[in-house]
Each structure stands twice: as C-alpha cells, then as structure tokens.
Design a protein around this motif. Structure first.
Motif, mmCIF file in Angstrom:
data_model
loop_
_atom_site.group_PDB
_atom_site.id
_atom_site.type_symbol
_atom_site.label_atom_id
_atom_site.label_comp_id
_atom_site.label_asym_id
_atom_site.label_seq_id
_atom_site.Cartn_x
_atom_site.Cartn_y
_atom_site.Cartn_z
ATOM 1 N N THR A 61 0.661 -1.211 0.069
ATOM 2 C CA THR A 61 0.004 0.080 0.069
ATOM 3 C C THR A 61 0.919 1.274 0.101
ATOM 4 N N VAL A 62 0.628 2.525 -0.664
ATOM 5 C CA VAL A 62 1.433 3.485 -0.862
ATOM 6 C C VAL A 62 0.431 4.638 -0.146
ATOM 7 N N GLY A 63 1.225 5.243 0.687
ATOM 8 C CA GLY A 63 0.515 6.727 1.290
ATOM 9 C C GLY A 63 1.565 8.091 0.825
ATOM 10 N N VAL A 64 0.720 8.773 0.294
ATOM 11 C CA VAL A 64 1.585 9.954 -0.423
ATOM 12 C C VAL A 64 1.035 11.286 0.484
ATOM 13 N N ASP A 65 2.225 11.959 0.810
ATOM 14 C CA ASP A 65 1.990 13.213 1.576
ATOM 15 C C ASP A 65 1.633 14.503 0.722
ATOM 16 N N PHE A 66 0.414 14.742 0.706
ATOM 17 C CA PHE A 66 0.040 16.044 0.171
ATOM 18 C C PHE A 66 -0.395 17.144 0.741
ATOM 19 N N THR A 67 0.579 17.590 1.824
ATOM 20 C CA THR A 67 0.446 18.426 2.795
ATOM 21 C C THR A 67 1.000 19.982 2.166
ATOM 22 N N GLY A 68 0.646 21.221 2.680
ATOM 23 C CA GLY A 68 1.226 22.425 2.014
ATOM 24 C C GLY A 68 2.797 22.599 2.297
ATOM 25 N N SER A 69 3.393 21.789 3.280
ATOM 26 C CA SER A 69 4.797 21.987 3.567
ATOM 27 C C SER A 69 5.761 21.554 2.339
ATOM 28 N N ASN A 70 4.795 20.798 1.295
ATOM 29 C CA ASN A 70 5.692 20.457 0.178
ATOM 30 C C ASN A 70 5.729 21.393 -0.870
ATOM 31 N N GLY A 71 5.055 22.463 -0.781
ATOM 32 C CA GLY A 71 5.211 23.640 -1.619
ATOM 33 C C GLY A 71 4.033 23.642 -2.887
ATOM 34 N N PHE A 115 -2.643 11.821 1.914
ATOM 35 C CA PHE A 115 -3.201 12.604 3.072
ATOM 36 C C PHE A 115 -2.809 14.042 3.204
ATOM 37 N N GLY A 116 -3.548 14.594 4.074
ATOM 38 C CA GLY A 116 -3.090 15.977 4.125
ATOM 39 C C GLY A 116 -3.485 17.068 3.382
ATOM 40 N N ALA A 117 -4.435 16.584 2.153
ATOM 41 C CA ALA A 117 -4.899 17.536 1.223
ATOM 42 C C ALA A 117 -6.361 17.829 1.455
ATOM 43 N N GLN A 118 -7.054 19.129 0.935
ATOM 44 C CA GLN A 118 -8.460 19.223 0.859
ATOM 45 C C GLN A 118 -8.832 18.446 -0.565
ATOM 46 N N VAL A 119 -9.909 17.813 -0.153
ATOM 47 C CA VAL A 119 -10.247 16.910 -1.344
ATOM 48 C C VAL A 119 -11.849 17.220 -2.014
ATOM 49 N N PRO A 162 -3.084 19.317 8.862
ATOM 50 C CA PRO A 162 -1.900 18.791 9.200
ATOM 51 C C PRO A 162 -1.355 17.553 8.366
ATOM 52 N N THR A 163 0.011 17.296 8.918
ATOM 53 C CA THR A 163 0.715 15.856 8.363
ATOM 54 C C THR A 163 0.396 14.902 9.590
ATOM 55 N N ASN A 164 -0.594 14.039 9.229
ATOM 56 C CA ASN A 164 -0.832 13.006 10.242
ATOM 57 C C ASN A 164 -0.594 11.658 9.518
ATOM 58 N N PHE A 165 0.070 10.860 10.291
ATOM 59 C CA PHE A 165 0.473 9.407 9.657
ATOM 60 C C PHE A 165 -0.390 8.439 10.023
ATOM 61 N N SER A 166 -1.120 8.719 11.555
ATOM 62 C CA SER A 166 -1.572 7.670 12.170
ATOM 63 C C SER A 166 -2.974 7.074 11.474
ATOM 64 N N PRO A 167 -3.825 8.032 10.834
ATOM 65 C CA PRO A 167 -5.230 7.423 10.061
ATOM 66 C C PRO A 167 -4.721 6.218 9.167
ATOM 67 N N ILE A 168 -3.620 6.622 8.308
ATOM 68 C CA ILE A 168 -3.207 5.515 7.118
ATOM 69 C C ILE A 168 -2.520 4.321 7.652
ATOM 70 N N ILE A 169 -1.659 4.437 8.796
ATOM 71 C CA ILE A 169 -0.880 3.320 9.337
ATOM 72 C C ILE A 169 -2.051 2.519 10.037
ATOM 73 N N ASN A 170 -3.249 3.143 10.792
ATOM 74 C CA ASN A 170 -4.375 2.239 11.236
ATOM 75 C C ASN A 170 -5.193 1.633 10.354
ATOM 76 N N GLY A 197 8.449 14.889 5.784
ATOM 77 C CA GLY A 197 8.859 14.623 7.063
ATOM 78 C C GLY A 197 8.400 15.416 8.143
ATOM 79 N N VAL A 198 7.735 16.494 7.923
ATOM 80 C CA VAL A 198 7.140 17.348 8.881
ATOM 81 C C VAL A 198 5.961 16.773 9.287
ATOM 82 N N ILE A 199 6.036 16.053 10.732
ATOM 83 C CA ILE A 199 4.999 15.222 11.209
ATOM 84 C C ILE A 199 4.220 16.036 12.255
#
Length: 301
Positions: A61-71, A115-119, A162-170, A197-199
């Motif tokens: 399974t792949v989880g991709v960080d789509f949070t604002g800190s990526n630019g 994770f971390g995006a407005q959808v 924010p950058t939340n990892f726990s939902p996708i891990i769970n 990396g900004v968690i």
C-alpha cells in the motif's frame, strides 16, 4: 535423531557422559553423569524465500503526503512539481520501491492513498483518501496505475495539512489485524509512506506503530526534500525500541526510514535496496514468532 524423537517423560532417552581420560586412569570409573532427554521436537525455521515460494503474499500500500509544506505543485521548487521530463521525488520513490515489491504480489493491485489535502467536492481535509477518488475500490493496477492516479489526482486537490500519519497506518493495520486469523503465513502487509517529514501527530503515530508491531505488517518511510527528518529517524527505532506515549514498547522494529536525498545520484536500485533491506527479516521474524508456516509447507517436501 530417530532415537531422540522417541524420547518422552515416561521413557527418556539416556546417554552416559564419559570422560575418556578418567576412564583410562580409573578401572572403577563408570561415567561422569547421565544426560536424560525427555522431550525432543524438530521445528522448521523458514527463510524469507521459503515464505514467498510457499505462497505468502506481500500486500503493498502507498501513502502520499499532500500537505502544504511540500509547496505549490505548480511552482518548480515544490516537491510535487512534475519536471518537464515527467518526474519528481515522489514519483521516483514510488517507481524505485514499487518495481521491486510488485513481484511479490500476484494480483499487482495496489491501494494508494493521499493524506493532508483538501479533497473535492466538499474540500474537507482528509488523511486517507484514495488517490483514484474511488473509496469502494482504491486499488491501482500495477505501479504504472499508481503513477497515473497520482498525476491525475495532483491538479484536483488542494495541498493543506496537518501531516497525520496515524490514520493511514491504522487503515492498513485493520487489514493486517484481520490477517492474524490466518492459519498459515499467507498474508503480510507493507505500507510505503512518502513524506516531506514534517509530522504533526507524532504521539498518535507512535501509538499506531506500537500496535502495528504485533501484526503482520511493516512500514517504510521515504523522506523527500531537505527537511529535518529527526522525527522520522526516531520512529525508525534502530537506536532502541520505539515506545508509545503510554510507555508500551514495540515488540519488534517494523519501521525503516530512508532519506531520498542520499540516493539522488545513486542508481535507482540503491534506493530500493536500502528501503527494502529490513523487510525479509521482519517477515520471517513475525511468522516465526507466531509459529506460522507457509501455505505450501517446504518441510513437507
């Protein structure tokens, strides 16, 4: 061996301990004691290949960080900016790791989440949305399918936080927990998280990892960009066991963290090799602890 296998508490197999030097010196010497074997068991220790060849599936399974800190993805300094030749660090990481791991999964259908995006359409922040926007079927067809879903998804979402990892891990842990009912070593789950990396939810993530360490599951974190990855290294647990906020210790190390930047100029195999280095021993360690054999038992040959 045949004799040892017959040993039981009622009729132990006994062997005299003879010290040859003493026997030669003393005529009255009998022995230096008796070894009494009351139980003998042969256990098969399978290798990683035994499990794979025996029918164990690695579910990727792949989880991709789509949070604002990526630019902003439209800006060339964004980690999600797709260059004119069609790549960025996220895509390279998915390719490098996915191309290796896909061969351990027969159906080659991979769930991929962001994770971390407005959808759309409500523009709610989501921490586990399928990047193909199909909640009932988040599976992508092969690594190419993940790449295409990522490219299609990127312009349709708003990077946020924010950058939340726990939902996708769970999320993956729920599937891994269902697999603990298995009578053989048939299913193992690997979650690849690609992040800048900004968690934000470090405590919840620690708790999620400690829980997941009891399950047939491993987590790979690839850090892209040049951020401070100290939180990721802390989660890796190589320096000592990871603890949850309540103090519970992870029963095994299931997280492997690799900073992408170290491999920027290396051949693409080098990243995959480093990222996947600990998976075989994690798979073997879990199934040996649970005393589970592959579906097609190699010992039966």
């Amino acid at each position: 061996m045949t004799k040892l296998k017959e040993a039981s508490r009622n009729s132990p197999v006994e062997y005299e301990c003879i010290n040859e030097k003493k026997r030669q010196k003393k005529k009255s010497y009998k022995n230096s004691g008796v070894i009494s074997v009351k139980h003998c068991e042969i256990t098969v220790e399978c290798t990683f290949l035994d499990y794979i060849m025996g029918g164990c599936q690695l579910n990727f399974t792949v989880g991709v960080d789509f949070t604002g800190s990526n630019g902003d993805p439209r800006s060339s300094d964004s980690l999600h900016y797709i260059s004119p030749n069609g790549v960025n660090e996220y895509l390279t990481a998915i390719w490098s790791v996915g191309l290796v791991i896909q061969d351990y999964d027969t159906d080659k259908m991979f769930p991929a989440f962001g994770f971390g995006a407005q959808v759309p359409p409500q523009w709610q922040v989501s921490h586990e949305f399928p990047i193909n926007f199909n909640p009932s079927n988040p599976y992508c067809n092969g690594i190419q399918g993940i790449i295409e879903a990522y490219r299609t998804c990127l312009p349709q979402i708003k990077l946020y936080g924010p950058t939340n990892f726990s939902p996708i891990i769970n999320h993956v842990a729920r599937f891994a927990a269902a697999a603990t009912q298995q009578q053989t070593a048939s299913q193992y789950f690997v979650l690849l998280i690609i992040t800048d990396g900004v968690i934000t939810d470090l405590d919840e993530t620690r708790h999620a990892i400690v829980n997941a360490s009891k399950l047939p599951m491993s987590i790979i974190i690839v850090g892209v960009g040049g951020a401070d990855f100290s939180a990721m290294e802390f989660l890796d647990g190589d320096g000592g066991s990871l603890r949850s906020p309540s103090g519970e210790v992870a029963i095994r190390d299931i997280v492997q963290f690799v900073p992408f930047r170290q491999f920027q100029n290396a051949p693409k195999e080098a990243l995959a090799q480093s990222v996947l280095a600990e998976i075989p021993q994690q798979v073997v360690g879990y199934f040996n602890t649970c005393k589970l054999l592959p579906p097609k038992n190699p010992a039966a040959k």
